[in-house]
Scaffold this active site. Structure first.
Site, short mmCIF file in Angstrom:
data_model
loop_
_atom_site.label_atom_id
_atom_site.label_comp_id
_atom_site.label_asym_id
_atom_site.label_seq_id
_atom_site.Cartn_x
_atom_site.Cartn_y
_atom_site.Cartn_z
N ASP A 1 0.87 -1.18 0.00
CA ASP A 1 0.00 0.00 0.00
C ASP A 1 0.91 1.23 0.00
O ASP A 1 2.13 1.11 -0.23
CB ASP A 1 -1.01 -0.04 1.17
CG ASP A 1 -0.35 0.13 2.53
OD1 ASP A 1 0.89 0.21 2.60
OD2 ASP A 1 -1.09 0.19 3.53
N CYS B 1 3.02 -3.39 4.03
CA CYS B 1 2.19 -2.25 4.44
C CYS B 1 2.83 -1.66 5.70
O CYS B 1 3.97 -2.00 6.02
CB CYS B 1 0.73 -2.63 4.62
SG CYS B 1 0.35 -3.78 5.95
N THR C 1 2.19 -1.89 9.12
CA THR C 1 2.47 -2.87 10.17
C THR C 1 2.69 -4.27 9.62
O THR C 1 3.20 -5.14 10.33
CB THR C 1 1.28 -2.97 11.14
OG1 THR C 1 0.14 -3.43 10.40
CG2 THR C 1 0.98 -1.64 11.80
N HIS D 1 9.87 -23.82 8.75
CA HIS D 1 8.83 -24.49 9.54
C HIS D 1 7.43 -24.34 8.95
O HIS D 1 6.61 -25.24 9.08
CB HIS D 1 8.81 -23.93 10.98
CG HIS D 1 10.00 -24.35 11.79
ND1 HIS D 1 10.08 -24.16 13.14
CD2 HIS D 1 11.17 -24.96 11.42
CE1 HIS D 1 11.24 -24.64 13.59
NE2 HIS D 1 11.92 -25.11 12.56
N HIS E 1 7.01 -30.83 10.07
CA HIS E 1 6.34 -29.57 9.70
C HIS E 1 5.33 -29.77 8.57
O HIS E 1 4.39 -29.00 8.43
CB HIS E 1 7.37 -28.51 9.32
CG HIS E 1 8.34 -28.24 10.42
ND1 HIS E 1 7.97 -27.65 11.60
CD2 HIS E 1 9.66 -28.52 10.54
CE1 HIS E 1 9.01 -27.56 12.40
NE2 HIS E 1 10.06 -28.09 11.78
C1 RB5 Z 1 -2.04 2.54 6.58
O1 RB5 Z 1 -2.10 3.70 7.34
C2 RB5 Z 1 -1.91 1.33 7.49
O2 RB5 Z 1 -3.09 1.12 8.19
C3 RB5 Z 1 -1.55 0.11 6.67
O3 RB5 Z 1 -0.36 0.34 5.99
C4 RB5 Z 1 -1.30 -1.18 7.46
O4 RB5 Z 1 -0.45 -0.96 8.53
C5 RB5 Z 1 -2.49 -1.95 7.80
O5 RB5 Z 1 -2.42 -3.04 8.36
#
Ligand code: RB5
Length: 141
Positions: free
Chosen positions: A8, A64, A66, A97, A132
């Site tokens: 993203d 993305c 997180t 694994h 595994h």
């Molecule tokens: C975008 O702000 C953020 O929410 C996205 O990149 C991600 O972390 C979502 O899981």
């Protein structure tokens, strides 16, 4: 190696850096995003996961902020094992694994250098099989 890749807006810069760093010997099919303009991560996770789900032995990278949104979405696809990794040790274990076929990176919580090492380690490691194998066979519902 053919690698499906997507991000993203939060992962766009790291995606570009990974494509440049690993361009030699790899063929990236990039499903976007193509800028830092705000977008919705599922749109990109679904595109990469559809390809990985449909092609045995294929691999993807999703990025993305997180990593959680990408991992949660990609893992809805049958046969996809998307692993959120933030160190080379974890990405190696995800292959060894879990036979992970999509590497998910948290762009806002990992340095570029660690991300590169995490990518390297993921693609250098192989699935251990053995005990595994029966575990990953119990994942799909
Ligand atoms: C975008 O702000 C953020 O929410 C996205 O990149 C991600 O972390 C979502 O899981």
């Amino acid at each position: 190696m053919k690698i499906y890749i997507g991000s993203d807006h939060a992962g766009f810069e790291l995606k570009s850096a990974i494509k440049s760093r690993f361009s030699e010997g790899n063929d990236f099919e990039d499903f976007g995003a193509f800028s830092s303009e705000s977008v919705d991560y599922p749109d990109f996770a679904h595109k990469v996961a559809e390809r990985v789900s449909g092609e045995d032995g294929s691999f993807g990278i999703l990025i993305c902020g997180t990593g959680n949104g990408m991992a949660i979405t990609a893992n809805k696809h049958r046969g996809v094992r998307a692993a959120l990794c933030w160190s080379p040790e974890i990405s190696a274990l995800a292959r060894q694994h879990n036979n992970a076929n999509i590497l998910v990176l948290p762009a806002r919580f990992i340095s570029e250098e660690t991300a590169f090492k995490t990518v390297e380690s993921f693609f250098e490691a192989g699935f251990d099989g053995g005990r595994h194998q029966k575990r990953i066979e119990k994942i799909d519902i």
